[in-house]
Write an enzyme that holds these catalytic residues in place. Structure first.
Site, PDB file in Angstrom:
ATOM      1  N   ASN A   8       0.837  -1.196   0.000  1.00 44.04           N
ATOM      2  CA  ASN A   8       0.000   0.000   0.000  1.00 44.04           C
ATOM      3  C   ASN A   8       0.886   1.267   0.000  1.00 44.04           C
ATOM      4  OD1 ASN A   8      -1.551   2.204   0.851  1.00 44.04           O
ATOM      5  ND2 ASN A   8      -2.943   0.902   2.007  1.00 44.04           N
ATOM      6  N   GLY A  10       0.114   4.305   0.251  1.00 44.89           N
ATOM      7  CA  GLY A  10      -0.319   5.286   1.245  1.00 44.89           C
ATOM      8  C   GLY A  10       0.355   5.029   2.588  1.00 44.89           C
ATOM      9  N   LYS A  11       0.444   3.759   2.973  1.00 42.87           N
ATOM     10  CA  LYS A  11       1.079   3.423   4.261  1.00 42.87           C
ATOM     11  C   LYS A  11       2.558   3.777   4.235  1.00 42.87           C
ATOM     12  CE  LYS A  11      -1.660  -0.599   5.650  1.00 42.87           C
ATOM     13  NZ  LYS A  11      -1.580  -2.032   5.953  1.00 42.87           N
ATOM     14  N   ASP A  62      -0.748  -3.746  10.102  1.00 39.36           N
ATOM     15  CA  ASP A  62      -2.093  -4.238   9.805  1.00 39.36           C
ATOM     16  C   ASP A  62      -3.090  -3.266  10.432  1.00 39.36           C
ATOM     17  OD1 ASP A  62      -3.633  -6.363   8.533  1.00 39.36           O
ATOM     18  OD2 ASP A  62      -4.439  -6.665  10.534  1.00 39.36           O
ATOM     19  N   GLY A 168      -7.734   4.674   1.181  1.00 37.83           N
ATOM     20  CA  GLY A 168      -8.662   3.770   1.869  1.00 37.83           C
ATOM     21  C   GLY A 168      -9.912   4.484   2.358  1.00 37.83           C
ATOM     22  N   ASP A 170     -10.161   6.928   4.393  1.00 37.34           N
ATOM     23  CA  ASP A 170      -9.930   8.295   4.880  1.00 37.34           C
ATOM     24  C   ASP A 170     -11.071   9.278   4.566  1.00 37.34           C
ATOM     25  OD1 ASP A 170      -7.585   7.753   6.196  1.00 37.34           O
ATOM     26  OD2 ASP A 170      -6.274   8.440   4.587  1.00 37.34           O
ATOM     27  N   HIS A 193      -4.108   6.675  13.903  1.00 38.24           N
ATOM     28  CA  HIS A 193      -3.767   5.345  14.440  1.00 38.24           C
ATOM     29  C   HIS A 193      -2.339   4.964  14.026  1.00 38.24           C
ATOM     30  CE1 HIS A 193      -5.294   5.240  10.435  1.00 38.24           C
ATOM     31  NE2 HIS A 193      -5.133   3.939  10.273  1.00 38.24           N
TER      32      HIS A 193
HETATM   33  P1  IMP Z   1      -4.519  -3.490   5.632  1.00 39.34           P
HETATM   34  O1  IMP Z   1      -3.856  -3.090   6.899  1.00 39.34           O
HETATM   35  O2  IMP Z   1      -3.620  -3.237   4.455  1.00 39.34           O
HETATM   36  O3  IMP Z   1      -5.073  -4.884   5.685  1.00 39.34           O
HETATM   37  O4  IMP Z   1      -5.702  -2.474   5.431  1.00 39.34           O
HETATM   38  C1  IMP Z   1      -7.019  -2.752   5.776  1.00 39.34           C
HETATM   39  C2  IMP Z   1      -7.937  -1.789   5.100  1.00 39.34           C
HETATM   40  O5  IMP Z   1      -7.927  -0.579   5.811  1.00 39.34           O
HETATM   41  C3  IMP Z   1      -7.617  -1.458   3.651  1.00 39.34           C
HETATM   42  O6  IMP Z   1      -8.845  -1.364   2.973  1.00 39.34           O
HETATM   43  C4  IMP Z   1      -6.915  -0.116   3.730  1.00 39.34           C
HETATM   44  O7  IMP Z   1      -7.138   0.671   2.577  1.00 39.34           O
HETATM   45  C5  IMP Z   1      -7.597   0.488   4.938  1.00 39.34           C
HETATM   46  N1  IMP Z   1      -6.698   1.365   5.672  1.00 39.34           N
HETATM   47  C6  IMP Z   1      -5.543   1.027   6.297  1.00 39.34           C
HETATM   48  N2  IMP Z   1      -4.977   2.097   6.856  1.00 39.34           N
HETATM   49  C7  IMP Z   1      -5.789   3.131   6.562  1.00 39.34           C
HETATM   50  C8  IMP Z   1      -5.720   4.518   6.840  1.00 39.34           C
HETATM   51  O8  IMP Z   1      -4.777   5.035   7.453  1.00 39.34           O
HETATM   52  N3  IMP Z   1      -6.739   5.254   6.367  1.00 39.34           N
HETATM   53  C9  IMP Z   1      -7.786   4.741   5.678  1.00 39.34           C
HETATM   54  N4  IMP Z   1      -7.905   3.465   5.385  1.00 39.34           N
HETATM   55  C10 IMP Z   1      -6.896   2.659   5.823  1.00 39.34           C
END
Ligand code: IMP
Length: 210
Positions: A8, A10-11, A62, A168, A170, A193
């Protein structure tokens, strides 16, 4: 060098901004997510898997969105729900509810193959023992790699989508009158978070070997 394991962008953008380019590098690896209700167990096993693949210190992140009026759903199923429904339909589901409060949760798991003192007993030991037992196997006690976990949470409310930033969920997560998509990544990191988990991790990592 520390490898931040994610597919991702963004992360990684937020983590780079927080920890600095010189501290981390991107490891674009889709670690297999174990079936579990526990984000800690998912992150811990992801970190072990990524460390076994790479052989270098790794951090796995996660995250999930927990809507109180939906008993915490989608939680550990957040990425599946975002992919299948999209955030607009998540908003449609939440809009009629009396309670639209929610929280984002981020679990960061660090693994470098060393049995560091600070690591708690592997949090997912019970889950893995149960999975091993149902497969007719036993969990080898000396096998689990030590993992250190850092958790960050932020409370907010689900609203109609606003803003072009972030990623995501946001645009539908509002905190102090702004959605996370209306904030710069610096502003989001200061209260999100992920920012909170990164702060705890950075503090520990700095003093880890001293
Ligand atoms: P994962 O941690 O990659 O499994 O993310 C789980 C879900 O939460 C995914 O759909 C991400 O797009 C969303 N997500 C994770 N972190 C954020 C964030 O900081 N903002 C918005 N959505 C997030």
């Amino acid at each position: 060098m520390l490898y931040y394991v994610t597919t991702n962008p963004g992360k990684i953008r937020e983590a780079r901004q927080y920890l600095g380019d010189e501290t981390i590098t991107d490891y674009d690896y889709d670690y297999p997510e174990i079936q579990s209700e526990s984000m800690k167990a998912i992150a811990a096993e992801g970190a072990r898997d990524a460390y076994r693949k790479l052989g270098e210190p790794v951090v796995v992140d996660d995250s999930g969105l927990f809507v109180n009026g939906l008993e915490g759903f989608p939680g550990p199923y957040s990425s599946y729900v975002e992919e299948k429904l999209g955030i607009e339909r998540v908003w449609n589901l939440v809009e009629p509810l009396d309670d639209r409060t929610a929280s984002f949760r981020c679990v960061m798991a660090y693994c470098d193959g060393d049995p560091f003192e600070a690591s708690p007993d592997p949090v997912d030991k019970d889950d893995r023992a149960a999975a091993a037992a149902s497969a007719g196997e036993s969990l080898e006690e000396d096998e689990p790699l030590a993992v250190k976990l850092f958790v960050g949470t932020v409370r907010g409310e689900i609203v109609a989508p606003r803003g072009d930033g972030g990623f995501g969920f946001d645009p539908i997560f509002e905190h102090d009158d702004s959605t996370f998509a209306e904030l710069t990544s610096e502003e989001k990191n200061a209260l999100s978070h992920r920012g909170r988990a990164l702060a705890k991790f950075a503090e520990w990592y700095e003093t880890k070997d001293s």
